[in-house]
Design a protein around this motif. Structure first.
Motif, PDB file in Angstrom:
ATOM      1  N   GLY A   1      -7.200  34.653 -60.284  1.00 40.08           N
ATOM      2  CA  GLY A   1      -8.338  33.795 -59.980  1.00 40.08           C
ATOM      3  C   GLY A   1      -9.224  34.347 -58.913  1.00 40.08           C
ATOM      4  N   ASP A   2      -9.888  33.455 -58.248  1.00 41.36           N
ATOM      5  CA  ASP A   2     -10.938  33.789 -57.313  1.00 41.36           C
ATOM      6  C   ASP A   2     -10.339  34.014 -55.923  1.00 41.36           C
ATOM      7  OD1 ASP A   2     -14.159  33.185 -57.069  1.00 41.36           O
ATOM      8  OD2 ASP A   2     -13.051  32.776 -55.241  1.00 41.36           O
ATOM      9  N   LEU A   3     -10.609  35.180 -55.346  1.00 41.21           N
ATOM     10  CA  LEU A   3     -10.079  35.545 -54.034  1.00 41.21           C
ATOM     11  C   LEU A   3     -10.340  34.468 -52.997  1.00 41.21           C
ATOM     12  CD1 LEU A   3      -9.027  37.853 -52.034  1.00 41.21           C
ATOM     13  CD2 LEU A   3     -11.425  38.421 -51.740  1.00 41.21           C
TER      14      LEU A   3
ATOM     15  N   SER B   1      -7.044  39.998 -61.185  1.00 37.78           N
ATOM     16  CA  SER B   1      -8.059  39.390 -62.045  1.00 37.78           C
ATOM     17  C   SER B   1      -7.459  39.045 -63.404  1.00 37.78           C
ATOM     18  CB  SER B   1      -9.279  40.292 -62.189  1.00 37.78           C
ATOM     19  OG  SER B   1      -8.898  41.544 -62.663  1.00 37.78           O
TER      20      SER B   1
ATOM     21  N   ASP C   1     -16.409  38.489 -54.880  1.00 37.15           N
ATOM     22  CA  ASP C   1     -15.567  37.951 -55.924  1.00 37.15           C
ATOM     23  C   ASP C   1     -14.728  39.073 -56.538  1.00 37.15           C
ATOM     24  OD1 ASP C   1     -15.711  35.381 -58.003  1.00 37.15           O
ATOM     25  OD2 ASP C   1     -15.238  37.294 -58.952  1.00 37.15           O
ATOM     26  N   LEU C   2     -13.411  38.881 -56.547  1.00 38.48           N
ATOM     27  CA  LEU C   2     -12.489  39.889 -57.082  1.00 38.48           C
ATOM     28  C   LEU C   2     -12.896  40.350 -58.476  1.00 38.48           C
ATOM     29  CD1 LEU C   2      -9.574  41.287 -56.978  1.00 38.48           C
ATOM     30  CD2 LEU C   2      -8.763  39.241 -58.122  1.00 38.48           C
ATOM     31  N   PHE C   3     -13.126  39.373 -59.344  1.00 42.19           N
ATOM     32  CA  PHE C   3     -13.424  39.669 -60.737  1.00 42.19           C
ATOM     33  C   PHE C   3     -14.716  40.482 -60.862  1.00 42.19           C
ATOM     34  CE2 PHE C   3     -14.746  38.722 -65.059  1.00 42.19           C
ATOM     35  CZ  PHE C   3     -13.556  38.841 -65.740  1.00 42.19           C
TER      36      PHE C   3
ATOM     37  N   GLU D   1     -14.113  44.125 -59.330  1.00 44.11           N
ATOM     38  CA  GLU D   1     -13.320  45.006 -60.198  1.00 44.11           C
ATOM     39  C   GLU D   1     -14.139  45.455 -61.392  1.00 44.11           C
ATOM     40  OE1 GLU D   1      -9.595  43.319 -61.322  1.00 44.11           O
ATOM     41  OE2 GLU D   1      -8.662  43.866 -59.414  1.00 44.11           O
TER      42      GLU D   1
END
Lengths: 236, 236
Positions: free
Chosen positions: A130-132, A155, B131-133, B136
């Motif tokens: 999910g979201d960090l 992710s 945001d991680l997603f 990445e």
């Protein structure tokens, strides 16, 4: 599992959402409020089906997490009302999402006591999806942060991602035990790597997380009905 | 800086957005399209001021990243049109955000050549915010992933966060050099820890990232006009 195999375990990794604290319930609650907001336009069944369709469609762009869920609710509302939804109603949807983001973290029963028992003998880490920003905020609000020596936010929880976690933390496959509520994300990819996993079901599972198992898979993990049984399982 | 001090450096950490690839430009472009969508209702100056106000108000709930930015644009639009914005216009705003999320990653000039030169002598890592997603995904699309041995995504780039990065990677302060385009996020917190930082300005900086420097701070970092000067600075 034989006792000597269990003795090799050094690192226990926990999923967070719906394993340590309530998560899916908050999505379900929000979805019910969303149905109320849209009640003048559309029935609940149509709305739920469209929301799920749009969530999946947006997954590759938005990833997991609450902000993507809010945006998918808004898109669903616009599509099903053919644009007739009002600005005030869109704001109501955003506010539902803000309530989710700010929701008190409800730690599940027996979690704290179990972590307390495990922390001396094992290195405990958190592996979430999910979201960090959301996840760090939830860990802080849960009060459980101090039990964990490492937080890994992925992710996507697939075999490759778990393999990277093991590698960058120098954890051998036989030293690793994953504990979580999702067969798809917490159990199967870990078992496929040859590591161990414990499945602790949560009463609600998102449709997207439900998988069918073949016989081979069913042999490779252990299901416990409650996290409090984990120390006993580990012969503590 | 004396040569022997430079020789202690083992790890070079790079900020990503607007240091390795274009980012703020995409926000600026999106903001211009957003102004066009709202042109029937409000002038650009009022809109920009309100958007900034709402972004800051939402920062503690949304964190950094594109999804939070989309939600803040929608809230701004609802507030400034007193709810009169149409569903179609909200969808246009969401679509602007989706274009951002899917935007090709435009690597800045000289970045690849510079990383190529540095990679043999130094461990290169990426330290980004957001945001991680999203991050990445951008690293994958940039084609630069292989130069970096580690990716650290922080929810906030402050002294504490950098200290945790150094600690968990076993990097001593004198071994560390941070390179980035933001004085506030990449340079000052690192200098305050006693480590070194290189400031490479990008032509656009988000208002929230602009800081005033006191004289002490100005002494602790080096400004290079272009990333291609980094190997020379390091006597490579």
């Amino acid at each position: 599992m034989e006792t000597n195999e269990l003795q090799a375990i050094k690192v226990i990794a926990f999923d967070a959402d719906d394993t340590l604290w309530v998560n899916e319930t908050i999505f379900t609650y929000t979805q019910e409020r969303f149905i109320e907001v849209l009640a003048p336009y559309v029935d609940s069944q149509t709305l739920e089906a469209k929301l799920y369709e749009i969530e999946l469609r947006n997954l590759s762009l938005f990833g997991y997490g609450i902000k993507g869920f809010i945006l998918s609710m808004i898109e669903t509302a616009i599509e099903l009302t053919t644009g007739k939804i009002s600005g005030q109603e869109v704001q109501q949807i955003i506010n539902l999402g803000k309530v989710m983001l700010d929701h008190p973290v409800e730690v599940l029963p027996n979690v704290q006591e179990t972590l307390e028992k495990l922390q001396d003998k094992y290195t405990l880490i958190l592996i979430t999806k999910g979201d960090l920003f959301d996840q760090e905020s939830k860990i802080a609000r849960s009060g459980l942060g101090d039990y964990f020596s490492k937080l890994e936010i992925l992710s996507e929880k697939n075999e490759e991602a778990y393999q990277r976690v093991l590698k960058r933390n120098n954890i051998a496959v036989e030293e690793f035990l994953m504990v979580g509520n999702s067969l798809k994300s917490d159990v199967l990819p870990v078992c496929n790597l040859g590591a161990r996993a414990i499945y602790i079901p949560f009463h609600t599972t998102w449709v997207h997380e439900q998988v069918n198992l073949d016989k081979d898979h069913q042999l490779t993990y252990v299901e416990l009905p409650d996290i409090s049984l984990l120390p006993k399982y580990l012969n503590l």
